[in-house]
Design a protein around this motif. Structure first.
Motif, PDB file in Angstrom:
ATOM      1  N   VAL A  22       2.842  -3.665   1.655  1.00 45.60           N
ATOM      2  CA  VAL A  22       3.256  -2.488   0.592  1.00 45.60           C
ATOM      3  C   VAL A  22       3.256  -2.334  -1.023  1.00 45.60           C
ATOM      4  CG1 VAL A  22       3.790   0.507   0.326  1.00 45.60           C
ATOM      5  CG2 VAL A  22       3.680  -0.724   2.671  1.00 45.60           C
ATOM      6  N   GLU A  23       4.519  -3.007  -1.334  1.00 47.26           N
ATOM      7  CA  GLU A  23       4.653  -3.415  -2.730  1.00 47.26           C
ATOM      8  C   GLU A  23       2.962  -3.778  -3.065  1.00 47.26           C
ATOM      9  OE1 GLU A  23       9.049  -3.071  -2.755  1.00 47.26           O
ATOM     10  OE2 GLU A  23       8.292  -5.757  -2.311  1.00 47.26           O
ATOM     11  N   LYS A  24       2.973  -5.042  -2.664  1.00 49.56           N
ATOM     12  CA  LYS A  24       1.383  -5.801  -3.358  1.00 49.56           C
ATOM     13  C   LYS A  24       0.369  -4.639  -3.587  1.00 49.56           C
ATOM     14  CE  LYS A  24      -1.334  -9.891  -2.695  1.00 49.56           C
ATOM     15  NZ  LYS A  24      -2.329  -9.119  -3.523  1.00 49.56           N
ATOM     16  N   TRP A  25      -0.369  -3.597  -2.064  1.00 56.22           N
ATOM     17  CA  TRP A  25      -1.111  -2.872  -2.381  1.00 56.22           C
ATOM     18  C   TRP A  25      -0.388  -1.490  -2.930  1.00 56.22           C
ATOM     19  CZ3 TRP A  25      -1.906   0.942   2.266  1.00 56.22           C
ATOM     20  CH2 TRP A  25      -3.569   0.339   2.311  1.00 56.22           C
ATOM     21  N   ALA A  26      -0.017  -1.289  -3.824  1.00 57.55           N
ATOM     22  CA  ALA A  26       0.713  -1.049  -4.540  1.00 57.55           C
ATOM     23  C   ALA A  26      -0.055  -1.325  -5.816  1.00 57.55           C
ATOM     24  CB  ALA A  26       1.840  -0.307  -4.767  1.00 57.55           C
ATOM     25  N   ALA A  27       0.509  -2.719  -6.415  1.00 58.97           N
ATOM     26  CA  ALA A  27       0.720  -3.335  -7.477  1.00 58.97           C
ATOM     27  C   ALA A  27      -1.254  -3.308  -7.187  1.00 58.97           C
ATOM     28  CB  ALA A  27       1.335  -4.710  -7.078  1.00 58.97           C
ATOM     29  N   ASP A  28      -2.193  -3.657  -6.443  1.00 55.52           N
ATOM     30  CA  ASP A  28      -3.125  -3.688  -6.374  1.00 55.52           C
ATOM     31  C   ASP A  28      -3.663  -2.677  -7.228  1.00 55.52           C
ATOM     32  OD1 ASP A  28      -2.765  -6.532  -5.877  1.00 55.52           O
ATOM     33  OD2 ASP A  28      -3.715  -6.641  -3.743  1.00 55.52           O
ATOM     34  N   GLU A  29      -3.323  -0.726  -6.212  1.00 57.65           N
ATOM     35  CA  GLU A  29      -4.290  -0.471  -7.016  1.00 57.65           C
ATOM     36  C   GLU A  29      -3.414   0.624  -8.291  1.00 57.65           C
ATOM     37  OE1 GLU A  29      -6.426   1.626  -4.923  1.00 57.65           O
ATOM     38  OE2 GLU A  29      -6.801  -0.361  -4.031  1.00 57.65           O
TER      39      GLU A  29
END
Length: 76
Positions: A22-29
């Motif tokens: 979730v943290e990686k996805w958030a950073a990507d977005e």
């Protein structure tokens, strides 16, 4: 997202691997982890027609604004 009196807080427990994803996805977005979790929940509710129409429309406008800001950040 502006905090208002209709916002409710609660504790969410996720295993470490899920939280990292979730943290990686958030950073990507270009979102905060909290913002990403709110988006995930809202999208799931919207897709399953569990949100009132008024809420769904306002969230769609907010998501479009975030997507526009995200595209601007990518261009820089």
């Amino acid at each position: 997202m502006a905090k208002n009196e209709t916002t409710k807080s609660f504790v969410l427990r996720l295993n470490a691997a899920t939280m990292a994803a979730v943290e990686k996805w958030a950073a990507d977005e270009f979102r905060s982890t909290n913002g990403q979790l709110q988006w995930i929940v809202t999208e799931a509710l919207r897709k399953n027609r569990r949100l009132p129409k008024k809420h769904s429309a306002s969230m769609k406008n907010e998501n479009e604004q975030q997507d526009s800001a995200k595209e601007s950040a990518k261009e820089e």
